[in-house]
Write a protein that holds these residues in place. Structure first.
Motif, PDB file in Angstrom:
ATOM      1  N   PRO A  36       0.828  -0.556  -0.460  1.00 26.19           N
ATOM      2  CA  PRO A  36      -0.017   0.188   0.027  1.00 26.19           C
ATOM      3  C   PRO A  36       0.951   1.452  -0.183  1.00 26.19           C
ATOM      4  CG  PRO A  36      -0.511  -1.440   1.513  1.00 26.19           C
ATOM      5  CD  PRO A  36       0.859  -2.029   1.261  1.00 26.19           C
ATOM      6  N   PHE A  37       0.386   2.431  -0.846  1.00 28.35           N
ATOM      7  CA  PHE A  37       0.979   3.712  -0.714  1.00 28.35           C
ATOM      8  C   PHE A  37       0.243   4.584  -0.122  1.00 28.35           C
ATOM      9  CE2 PHE A  37       4.039   1.586  -2.632  1.00 28.35           C
ATOM     10  CZ  PHE A  37       5.543   2.775  -3.335  1.00 28.35           C
ATOM     11  N   TRP A  38       0.361   5.474   0.941  1.00 32.68           N
ATOM     12  CA  TRP A  38      -0.551   6.577   1.709  1.00 32.68           C
ATOM     13  C   TRP A  38       0.068   7.424   0.571  1.00 32.68           C
ATOM     14  CZ3 TRP A  38       0.186  10.280   4.653  1.00 32.68           C
ATOM     15  CH2 TRP A  38      -1.477  10.999   5.162  1.00 32.68           C
ATOM     16  N   HIS A  39      -0.186   8.631  -0.241  1.00 33.46           N
ATOM     17  CA  HIS A  39       0.217   9.754   0.146  1.00 33.46           C
ATOM     18  C   HIS A  39       1.705   9.858  -0.892  1.00 33.46           C
ATOM     19  CE1 HIS A  39      -3.266  12.372   1.276  1.00 33.46           C
ATOM     20  NE2 HIS A  39      -3.587  11.371   1.614  1.00 33.46           N
ATOM     21  N   LYS A  40       1.845   8.883  -1.692  1.00 36.73           N
ATOM     22  CA  LYS A  40       2.917   8.505  -2.173  1.00 36.73           C
ATOM     23  C   LYS A  40       3.842   7.913  -1.098  1.00 36.73           C
ATOM     24  CE  LYS A  40       2.497  12.869  -4.751  1.00 36.73           C
ATOM     25  NZ  LYS A  40       3.362  13.848  -5.042  1.00 36.73           N
ATOM     26  N   MET A  41       4.009   7.006   0.051  1.00 36.04           N
ATOM     27  CA  MET A  41       5.120   6.935   1.048  1.00 36.04           C
ATOM     28  C   MET A  41       4.035   5.667   0.824  1.00 36.04           C
ATOM     29  SD  MET A  41       5.190  10.270   3.964  1.00 36.04           S
ATOM     30  CE  MET A  41       3.538   9.617   4.411  1.00 36.04           C
ATOM     31  N   PRO A  42       5.361   4.742   1.094  1.00 35.52           N
ATOM     32  CA  PRO A  42       5.090   2.627   1.052  1.00 35.52           C
ATOM     33  C   PRO A  42       4.939   2.532   2.951  1.00 35.52           C
ATOM     34  CG  PRO A  42       7.320   3.157   0.421  1.00 35.52           C
ATOM     35  CD  PRO A  42       7.239   4.513   0.473  1.00 35.52           C
TER      36      PRO A  42
END
Length: 315
Positions: A36-42
């Motif tokens: 998963p990525f949240w706002h471009k962060m893994p």
């Protein structure tokens, strides 16, 4: 020079492009995994490494959040990435959101995990994980920026396992693009040319870099960028190594070059400062012992090139 010694450049991901049209079926396999990525962060495990999830995770709806098929693992496990901006997380502080801060955003959905900026953790990942994270971030970023057709302006839809966007209005297909960037180790005798951007943390210096222009060969781009930014004329140019840099979609082309002049004339629109640093001064800075110069980011191609120059080892 081994590609895997450069972060993001292992070339170990089995991309299996022929399987992309079959991504929905692969998503349904019991052994399929997703990062998963949240706002471009893994998503990372706090104990280290990427936090892969199963594709049937209850907090993810493939009907609402399209998936990106990255390829297969060595064990033939399908690997996916998804944008989970809808997940609940702790609100990050302004400082934690900065790419050089190393800040983490705890994930409320999966215990023991947190979202981290890829630039802050890239040296903590295995070469395979780093390539997965960089590929996923680059493609997800592209989807976020290309929701509408560049030909007619109509909305586009993800297809081919996330590697294409189709326009139903004019039938144009859109594919991810990579922007080539030259980054150059410019030396003159026992000194190397460094510069800094005004937006960087205080004391941070790195190698000069710039985007290539259409119709321009690599060598010409190196000479043009160095001259434009610093006023330094460059002679021979030699390719060294490359690095995918998904911030947002670049391919860094690392070169070394010899300076023909030494007088610096700054372009204030490009650099805040530029200077010549001797090999001894650079070694001190890279060891964190300089009171003025902070070393280039670990894992970045600039740091790789500077380390090679210090060791005088180009094999």
């Amino acid at each position: 020079m081994r590609k895997e010694s450069v972060v993001f450049a292992a070339g170990a991901l089995r991309r299996e492009a022929h399987l992309r049209p079959d991504a929905k079926r692969l998503w349904g396999q019991e052994n399929a995994l997703v990062i998963p990525f949240w706002h471009k962060m893994p998503l990372m495990r706090r104990t280290g490494g990427l936090a892969f999830c199963t594709t049937d995770h209850v907090a993810y709806d493939p009907g609402k959040h399209p998936c990106l098929f990255l390829g297969l693992s060595d064990e033939n496990v399908p690997i996916f990435a998804v944008d989970v901006g809808h997940w609940q997380v702790a609100v990050p502080t302004e400082e934690a959101a900065l790419p050089w801060s190393g800040g983490a955003v705890p994930c409320a959905e999966i215990e023991g995990t947190e979202f981290r900026d890829l630039r802050s953790l890239m040296t903590l990942l295995t070469p395979w994980e780093a390539e997965i994270a960089a590929t996923a971030r680059g493609i997800l970023e592209w989807h976020g920026r290309h929701k509408f057709c560049a030909n007619c302006g109509a909305p586009t839809a993800m297809s081919d396992g996330g590697w294409r966007r189709d326009c139903a209005a004019c039938s144009v297909q859109h594919f991810p693009r990579t922007d080539p960037v030259v980054i150059m180790l410019v030396t003159h005798g026992n000194s190397v040319l460094l510069g800094r951007d005004a937006a960087w943390p205080e004391g941070m210096y790195s190698l000069l870099a710039g985007f290539m222009e259409p119709g321009e060969p690599i060598e010409a781009a190196v000479r043009r960028e160095v001259l434009e930014e610093s006023g330094i004329k460059v002679g021979p140019v030699e390719y060294v190594a490359s690095q995918p840099w998904p911030f947002p979609a670049s391919l860094m082309i690392g070169c070394r070059a010899e300076a023909l002049t030494t007088e610096i004339t700054l372009d204030p629109n490009e650099l805040e400062d530029a200077l010549w640093l001797t090999r001894e001064e650079l070694a001190k800075a890279m060891a964190g012992l300089s009171g003025k110069i902070r070393p280039a980011r670990k894992g970045a191609l600039a740091q790789f090139l500077l380390t090679k120059w210090l060791a005088d080892c180009w094999e």
